[in-house]
Design an enzyme around this catalytic site. Structure first.
Site, PDB file in Angstrom:
ATOM      1  N   TYR A 103       0.885  -1.174   0.000  1.00 47.40           N
ATOM      2  CA  TYR A 103       0.000   0.000   0.000  1.00 47.40           C
ATOM      3  C   TYR A 103       0.921   1.221   0.000  1.00 47.40           C
ATOM      4  O   TYR A 103       2.030   1.177  -0.517  1.00 47.40           O
ATOM      5  CB  TYR A 103      -0.903  -0.116   1.240  1.00 47.40           C
ATOM      6  CG  TYR A 103      -1.994   0.911   1.403  1.00 47.40           C
ATOM      7  CD1 TYR A 103      -2.781   1.320   0.329  1.00 47.40           C
ATOM      8  CD2 TYR A 103      -2.253   1.455   2.654  1.00 47.40           C
ATOM      9  CE1 TYR A 103      -3.804   2.255   0.509  1.00 47.40           C
ATOM     10  CE2 TYR A 103      -3.265   2.384   2.841  1.00 47.40           C
ATOM     11  CZ  TYR A 103      -4.031   2.782   1.759  1.00 47.40           C
ATOM     12  OH  TYR A 103      -5.025   3.705   1.943  1.00 47.40           O
ATOM     13  N   LYS A 175      -6.308  -1.110  -2.417  1.00 47.05           N
ATOM     14  CA  LYS A 175      -7.408  -0.831  -1.492  1.00 47.05           C
ATOM     15  C   LYS A 175      -8.247  -2.083  -1.252  1.00 47.05           C
ATOM     16  O   LYS A 175      -8.682  -2.350  -0.122  1.00 47.05           O
ATOM     17  CB  LYS A 175      -8.293   0.290  -2.042  1.00 47.05           C
ATOM     18  CG  LYS A 175      -7.645   1.661  -1.995  1.00 47.05           C
ATOM     19  CD  LYS A 175      -7.653   2.232  -0.586  1.00 47.05           C
ATOM     20  CE  LYS A 175      -7.116   3.643  -0.558  1.00 47.05           C
ATOM     21  NZ  LYS A 175      -7.189   4.260   0.784  1.00 47.05           N
TER      22      LYS A 175
END
Length: 574
Positions: A103, A175
């Site tokens: 991420y 996500k």
């Protein structure tokens, strides 16, 4: 970590090579002897049967031999393409260490180099030039599937690095992974989408290896029609899924959220997720100071999607929690952007429509020192407004200078300072400096991880990480669980209130304002419970069971990265 459940039994129709090449079903060396015989795998795998623990140890050893974050990102992406259970189990065991790899911040580099790192497609690519086949393409990927989550981006404002064109699929997939890691959204029920409407990134347009549509960004009416066609397909074919908008540009993010939020369960993490986690940190901070949100004066430095999202989220919470009118709540905010304080004399060309509610009257600032352009800069805003809360989402590293912080400290005993810009080199103030300049009295949270700061008494002050991943998966899972028709302000505030209640600082003021990131799954689960219960309270749930069953249903719904037992079924996989 995750025991094999004797009740987890799957009927699978795949055999041999087909079973080994699908990451949803592949177990690698963890296939049992019986499964190997039933599915034609004997001779395709080395003889020893490994446990999931052993596989994770091997994968982690391989990962640690990689010499850079971007190569670690590539290794983990490859692992995900091979074996979902192993991938998610490994990440779960090393959550705090590996989340920054899959991420932010490492994913930003992977996205920027997407076309040069490209090996295999993942997700759904809907391109403006091919919009005549959009419905057919959408159905090809979703027919027969129950989709609970769709994460989509047009990639105009990716992770602080701007327009990344088709590479934005990387943020959608990242996500989605966080949703699975934090709350157990089944990865087979999540769909990652990039809406390729072109790019204004000159580097990409001039790159002969760029894999997206090599055209300038479509804007205006044609853009809106394209987005609407996509949204209406979701409403038609997947009416109960959550639609998560991610990294849309400032001219579209708020506008699209407002356009669709009453039609479908829609969520924008940059606006609502950032606003919600910041609200939770503020709720915890005012809990420490024994005050109320309505008692504070707020200076927001950076009035883009994140800054406006924080402002509106906190404003709405003030109205709901403290019974303050919208007009009075708006007056508690001072927004500062590249033109200085948002005030009347800036004119409409410098003030977006979405900011109008927060424009300060010029007469308030008569006699206040301005720069050569007549703009009121941050230091003068702080001196005049005497804020109790200073929030940074500007990406202007070092903007909260010693003079700014000390001027704020003069106006309140315990200043609440939240420099939220990412990555750490863009943070408005190093929390260590803010702690020193306020003599240990500041309540701090940052957008990136920082080490503890030393208090005057020698104790460590834990710097909370105000990370969206502490709350947005829980917000989304609560909506998915309850099949709510909308993601309402009340649901978001309920989630933020639940996260704030978990603040370690409420028990020890020297602890962080928010839970440690390692505890993010447990925190998100509690957020999801609060959100789903609020959906019931508002009467917008789409399920037939009762509010009292929320926690049990949530536990049952969570996907866990564990291996079940496979039984061959030539009538189809289940």
């Amino acid at each position: 970590m995750f025991p094999i459940s004797s009740e987890l039994i799957f009927k699978v129709a795949l055999r041999s090579e087909a079973l080994l090449t699908l990451p949803r079903w592949n177990k690698g060396t963890a296939f049992t002897k019986e499964e190997r015989k039933s599915f034609g795998l004997t001779g395709r795998i080395p003889s020893r049967v490994n446990t999931l623990d052993e596989q994770c140890d091997r994968a982690y050893d391989q990962l640690r031999s990689v010499d850079s974050p971007i190569r670690m990102n590539s290794f983990l992406q490859s692992l995900k393409e091979q074996n979902w259970v192993l991938y998610y189990s490994l990440l779960s065991r090393h959550l705090k260490e590996l989340t920054p790899i899959i991420y932010t911040p490492t994913e930003a580099e992977a996205i920027a180099n997407y076309s040069h790192l490209f090996r295999r497609s993942e997700g759904l690519f809907l391109t403006f030039s091919d919009q005549d086949s959009m419905e057919e393409d959408f159905l090809e990927q979703t027919r027969g599937r129950e989709i609970e989550l769709i994460v989509c981006t047009d990639a105009e404002a990716i992770l602080g690095i701007g327009d990344q064109g088709v590479g934005g699929i990387g943020i959608s997939t990242a996500k989605s992974v966080i949703y699975t890691l934090m709350v157990g959204i089944n990865p087979s029920k999540a769909l990652s989408v990039t809406l390729d409407v072109g790019t204004d990134n000159e580097t990409l347009l001039n790159d002969r290896l760029y894999v997206g549509w090599p055209s300038r960004r479509v804007r205006g009416v044609e853009y809106d029609k394209f987005i609407d066609k996509f949204v209406q397909l979701i409403r038609k074919y997947q009416p109960h899924c959550l639609l998560h908008f991610e990294d849309f540009g400032v001219t579209n993010a708020q506008r699209l959220l407002e356009l669709y939020r009453n039609e479908h369960s829609v969520f924008n993490d940059d606006i609502q997720g950032t606003g919600a986690v910041t609200l939770a940190a503020l709720m915890a901070a005012v809990g420490v100071t024994k005050s109320k949100l309505a008692d504070q004066r707020y200076v927001i430095f950076g009035a883009g999607s994140a800054g406006l999202g924080i402002t509106t989220q906190v404003r709405d919470a003030i109205m709901l929690a403290d019974g303050v009118s919208r007009e009075e709540a708006n007056k508690k905010f001072y927004l500062v952007d590249r033109f200085g304080l948002i005030k009347q004399s800036l004119g409409p060309d410098k003030i977006r429509a979405a900011l109008q509610e927060f424009v300060r009257p010029d007469e308030e600032w008569a006699g206040v020192l301005t720069n050569d352009a007549g703009e009121v800069e941050l230091l003068e805003v702080v001196r005049k407004a005497q804020p109790t809360v200073l929030i940074g989402c500007s990406t202007k590293g070092g903007a909260f200078t010693e003079r700014v912080v000390k001027a704020m400290k003069k106006g309140c005993e315990r200043p609440i300072i939240l420099p939220l810009s990412n990555p750490s080199k863009l943070v408005e103030v190093d929390p260590k400096d803010a702690n020193d300049w306020t003599e240990g009295m500041a309540l701090l949270a940052t957008g990136s991880p920082f080490p503890p700061a030393k208090m005057p008494n020698g104790k460590d002050y834990v710097i909370a990480e105000c990370n969206n991943a502490l709350i947005y998966p829980g917000l989304g899972f609560g909506a998915v669980l309850s099949q709510s028709r909308q993601m309402t302000d009340g649901m978001i505030i309920a989630g933020a209130r639940r996260l704030a209640a978990l603040s370690p600082a409420l028990k020890d003021p020297d602890s962080g304002l928010l839970p440690d990131f390692q505890d993010a799954p447990a925190a998100n689960f509690e957020v999801a419970i609060a959100v789903a219960e609020q959906a019931f309270d508002e009467g917008i749930q789409g399920v037939s069971w009762s509010k009292e069953e929320v926690r049990t249903k949530a536990e049952e719904k969570q996907w866990k990265p564990v291996y079940g037992r496979y039984e061959y079924d030539d009538h189809g996989a289940k």
